[in-house]
Motif scaffolding. Structure first.
Motif, mmCIF file in Angstrom:
data_model
loop_
_atom_site.group_PDB
_atom_site.id
_atom_site.type_symbol
_atom_site.label_atom_id
_atom_site.label_comp_id
_atom_site.label_asym_id
_atom_site.label_seq_id
_atom_site.Cartn_x
_atom_site.Cartn_y
_atom_site.Cartn_z
ATOM 1 N N VAL A 1 0.845 -1.184 0.000
ATOM 2 C CA VAL A 1 0.000 0.000 0.000
ATOM 3 C C VAL A 1 0.882 1.237 0.000
ATOM 4 N N ALA A 2 0.482 2.236 -0.773
ATOM 5 C CA ALA A 2 1.161 3.531 -0.797
ATOM 6 C C ALA A 2 0.196 4.583 -0.274
ATOM 7 N N PHE A 3 0.660 5.375 0.699
ATOM 8 C CA PHE A 3 -0.151 6.448 1.258
ATOM 9 C C PHE A 3 0.394 7.792 0.774
ATOM 10 N N PHE A 4 -0.506 8.665 0.391
ATOM 11 C CA PHE A 4 -0.125 9.984 -0.116
ATOM 12 C C PHE A 4 -0.435 11.059 0.931
ATOM 13 N N ASP A 5 0.386 12.115 0.905
ATOM 14 C CA ASP A 5 0.225 13.243 1.827
ATOM 15 C C ASP A 5 0.300 12.797 3.280
ATOM 16 N N ALA A 6 1.249 11.898 3.576
ATOM 17 C CA ALA A 6 1.445 11.446 4.953
ATOM 18 C C ALA A 6 1.892 12.614 5.819
ATOM 19 N N ALA A 7 1.347 12.705 7.019
ATOM 20 C CA ALA A 7 1.739 13.768 7.950
ATOM 21 C C ALA A 7 3.175 13.545 8.412
ATOM 22 N N THR A 8 3.947 14.618 8.475
ATOM 23 C CA THR A 8 5.371 14.487 8.791
ATOM 24 C C THR A 8 5.636 14.001 10.207
ATOM 25 N N GLU A 9 4.680 14.147 11.107
ATOM 26 C CA GLU A 9 4.862 13.674 12.479
ATOM 27 C C GLU A 9 4.208 12.315 12.713
ATOM 28 N N SER A 10 3.665 11.716 11.684
ATOM 29 C CA SER A 10 2.961 10.446 11.844
ATOM 30 C C SER A 10 3.946 9.285 11.913
ATOM 31 N N GLY A 11 3.493 8.176 12.508
ATOM 32 C CA GLY A 11 4.296 6.967 12.514
ATOM 33 C C GLY A 11 4.570 6.460 11.115
ATOM 34 N N LEU A 12 3.603 6.671 10.215
ATOM 35 C CA LEU A 12 3.777 6.274 8.827
ATOM 36 C C LEU A 12 5.005 6.923 8.206
ATOM 37 N N TRP A 13 5.265 8.181 8.546
ATOM 38 C CA TRP A 13 6.385 8.924 7.957
ATOM 39 C C TRP A 13 7.683 8.730 8.727
ATOM 40 N N ARG A 14 7.593 8.466 10.028
ATOM 41 C CA ARG A 14 8.800 8.491 10.866
ATOM 42 C C ARG A 14 9.286 7.120 11.336
ATOM 43 N N ASP A 15 8.392 6.145 11.450
ATOM 44 C CA ASP A 15 8.755 4.859 12.041
ATOM 45 C C ASP A 15 9.133 3.843 10.969
ATOM 46 N N GLU A 16 10.078 2.984 11.316
ATOM 47 C CA GLU A 16 10.430 1.889 10.407
ATOM 48 C C GLU A 16 9.373 0.797 10.531
ATOM 49 N N GLY B 1 7.771 -3.297 6.141
ATOM 50 C CA GLY B 1 6.815 -4.038 5.334
ATOM 51 C C GLY B 1 6.569 -3.268 4.050
ATOM 52 N N PRO B 2 5.696 -3.763 3.176
ATOM 53 C CA PRO B 2 5.449 -3.128 1.874
ATOM 54 C C PRO B 2 4.551 -1.899 1.996
ATOM 55 N N VAL B 3 5.011 -0.911 2.736
ATOM 56 C CA VAL B 3 4.226 0.283 3.038
ATOM 57 C C VAL B 3 5.048 1.504 2.647
ATOM 58 N N LEU B 4 4.504 2.330 1.776
ATOM 59 C CA LEU B 4 5.197 3.499 1.252
ATOM 60 C C LEU B 4 4.445 4.768 1.662
ATOM 61 N N ALA B 5 5.197 5.773 2.095
ATOM 62 C CA ALA B 5 4.620 7.084 2.421
ATOM 63 C C ALA B 5 5.128 8.096 1.398
ATOM 64 N N VAL B 6 4.219 8.886 0.832
ATOM 65 C CA VAL B 6 4.563 9.843 -0.217
ATOM 66 C C VAL B 6 4.101 11.234 0.187
ATOM 67 N N ARG B 7 4.977 12.215 0.006
ATOM 68 C CA ARG B 7 4.627 13.611 0.175
ATOM 69 C C ARG B 7 5.066 14.379 -1.076
ATOM 70 N N PHE B 8 4.317 15.447 -1.374
ATOM 71 C CA PHE B 8 4.633 16.280 -2.535
ATOM 72 C C PHE B 8 5.143 17.628 -2.054
ATOM 73 N N TYR B 9 6.156 18.136 -2.731
ATOM 74 C CA TYR B 9 6.800 19.375 -2.285
ATOM 75 C C TYR B 9 6.697 20.454 -3.349
ATOM 76 N N ASP B 10 6.791 21.679 -2.874
ATOM 77 C CA ASP B 10 6.870 22.833 -3.763
ATOM 78 C C ASP B 10 8.272 23.434 -3.783
ATOM 79 N N ASP B 11 9.040 23.174 -2.720
ATOM 80 C CA ASP B 11 10.379 23.749 -2.610
ATOM 81 C C ASP B 11 11.379 22.618 -2.348
ATOM 82 N N LEU B 12 12.406 22.513 -3.182
ATOM 83 C CA LEU B 12 13.359 21.412 -3.080
ATOM 84 C C LEU B 12 14.142 21.457 -1.766
ATOM 85 N N GLU B 13 14.475 22.635 -1.291
ATOM 86 C CA GLU B 13 15.215 22.724 -0.041
ATOM 87 C C GLU B 13 14.376 22.207 1.129
ATOM 88 N N GLU B 14 13.086 22.478 1.088
ATOM 89 C CA GLU B 14 12.216 21.939 2.132
ATOM 90 C C GLU B 14 12.136 20.421 2.035
#
Length: 498
Positions: free
Chosen positions: A383-398, A401-414
């Motif tokens: 499963v791939a999740f989009f717009d994962a919250a940056t403080e969520s376990g989905l984004w921060r925890d190992e 398993g076959p679990v992907l977190a995706v975020r979209f950016y407007d600024d490369l430095e960010e």
């Protein structure tokens, strides 16, 4: 192109029979069986069938293994010259290559990984690693400073002694080879503890080491619980160094064991939450298979897997379509079916942990539509999740398993700051065509290994290991790995005699 292995039901039955005999600590040159020892069932992850009931080693078994390893250092192994060590390591590599199918089947039955991957990746990598370190035995040397007036300087490498090797469950055979190769190349002996769920190929390799001509006691294996056998290895005063791959929490525990015993050196390769930054000029058609492999390989049970993606908002629609396409192309199911690309997770407990993480994830989820060749309670669809919250376990925890977190950016430095905003620092990935931007990102990503337009861990010459809580103390692969298995001695001669 992956090579499809050909095997019969008789081959699988033979592997199961072999598994049934790999059932106790291997010490010296034989199994050390005891009717009084506790046992742990080794179950095949896909169907839950019993492969064996392995006797669990305790502190006494570790003592016996260390004694056998120390005796081998004092015996023929310790007296071998580099050419002799190299020849025996090559013999072991050849034994693994000869039994490629048996070892691939054992790894598939034990770990649940698809036979397609065990045949193409795990066994050939183990063979290649051992041959690489055999060659280093004969070619690696130290450079002494130039001789100065009245002095002669020598720099010598010596084996550390008995090495403790503690293995993970996701790549037992490959990880063992990555540690055993340089340990033997440097002249050490080893006591290995396989993961509790996956002891089979580690024990089989110990048998093969004797058949290949390595003296008794050079390779010892003590299967057991982490809090018993692992702790005994960590605290043992006769063990000079430990090389560990596994969770960060357990890695911390081995540092405590070292502090509480003989200050043995500890090398750690721990967890990861690895980002991939996709640039707006990335060729998704060319990189799609690399991205999918990074997310799906070994059912996501890989410390270097791509678990987070940062992509420009302009590529949101193409990336969603790409992930849907690639996920559908990886069939899920029976790992003994050569068509399967995603097998079961290693155990009920781990499958439940990953399933809970998926259930807790909030956001827009894209679930794999891949074909299935069977069913098992340990199968977890990607499963791939989009717009994962940056403080969520989905984004921060190992999650592992076959679990992907995706975020979209407007600024490369960010995006770069978000990629580095993690306690881990194992691997990172960059996909893009602008060499200047790619180079800048690769240099600033806070990870021990960075791949560009590829998913990989480099080749055998490339040191692999992480920063921060992903580990320290040494690297797997490459000539640098010898440093954690050898101690350097300087000898200073006063060459002027009165």
């Amino acid at each position: 192109m992956l090579e499809v292995p050909h095997f019969s039901a008789a081959d699988v039955d033979a592997a199961r029979r072999r598994a049934g005999r790999l059932d106790a600590p291997w010490i010296g040159d034989a199994y050390r069986r005891s009717n009084r020892a506790a046992r742990r069932d080794t179950l095949s992850p896909y169907d839950g069938t019993l492969l064996n009931a392995v006797e669990l080693g305790d502190a006494a078994a570790v003592d016996a293994a260390v004694d056998a390893a120390a005796a081998a250092l004092r015996g023929p192994w310790g007296r071998l010259d580099p050419a002799g060590r190299a020849a025996l390591i090559r013999n072991l590599a050849q034994a693994l290559e000869t039994l490629r199918l048996e070892l691939a089947l054992l790894e598939t039955l034990d770990v649940g990984k698809p036979i397609l991957h065990a045949w193409n990746d795990d066994v050939p990598t183990a063979v290649g690693v051992l041959r690489w370190y055999a060659s280093l035995v004969e070619t690696a040397y130290d450079v002494a400073p130039s001789r100065r007036g009245g002095t002669l300087i020598q720099i010598a490498r010596e084996p550390r002694g008995v090495i403790g090797i503690v293995l993970p469950w996701n790549y037992p055979l490959t990880t063992l080879a990555l540690k055993l190769g340089p340990a033997l190349a440097a002249g050490n002996t080893v006591v290995c503890k396989p993961a509790e769920d996956t002891p089979l190929t580690t024990l089989r390799l110990a048998e093969l080491a004797i058949e290949a001509g390595l003296p008794a006691g050079v390779v010892n294996v003590v299967p057991g619980l982490g809090g018993v056998a692992g702790k005994a290895i960590g605290l043992h005063p006769g063990i000079a160094a430990i090389n560990f791959t596994g969770s960060t929490a357990t890695g911390r525990q081995f540092l405590r064991y070292s502090a509480d015993s003989n200050l043995k050196e500890v090398s750690l390769e721990c967890g990861g939450k690895n980002p991939a930054i996709i640039l707006d000029d990335a060729d998704l058609a060319r990189s799609g298979d690399e991205i999918a492999t990074g997310f799906l390989m070994n059912s996501g049970q890989l410390c270097s897997s791509i678990s987070r993606i940062l992509a420009p908002r302009s590529l949101e629609s193409p990336l969603r379509a790409l992930l849907a396409e690639k996920m559908a192309a990886w069939p899920v199911g029976d790992p003994l079916d050569p068509r399967t690309r995603i097998g079961p997770l290693v155990s009920d407990a781990h499958a439940a942990k990953v399933t809970r993480a998926i259930a807790a994830a909030a956001g827009d989820g894209l679930t794999s539509a891949a074909a299935s060749t069977g069913s098992s309670p340990r199968l977890v669809r990607p499963v791939a999740f989009f717009d994962a919250a940056t403080e969520s376990g989905l984004w921060r925890d190992e999650i592992f398993g076959p679990v992907l977190a995706v975020r979209f950016y407007d600024d490369l430095e960010e995006a770069l700051a978000s990629a580095n905003d993690t306690e881990y620092g194992l691997s990172a990935y960059v996909f893009g065509e602008d060499a200047r931007r790619v180079t800048s990102l690769a240099e600033r990503l806070d990870a021990g290994f960075v791949a560009v337009n590829a998913f990989c861990e480099g080749d055998l010459t490339t040191p692999f290991g992480g920063f921060k809580t992903s580990g320290f103390g040494g690297k797997d692969k490459g000539i640098h790995s010898l440093d954690q298995y050898a101690r350097t001695k300087s000898i200073w001669w006063n060459a002027v005699h009165p």
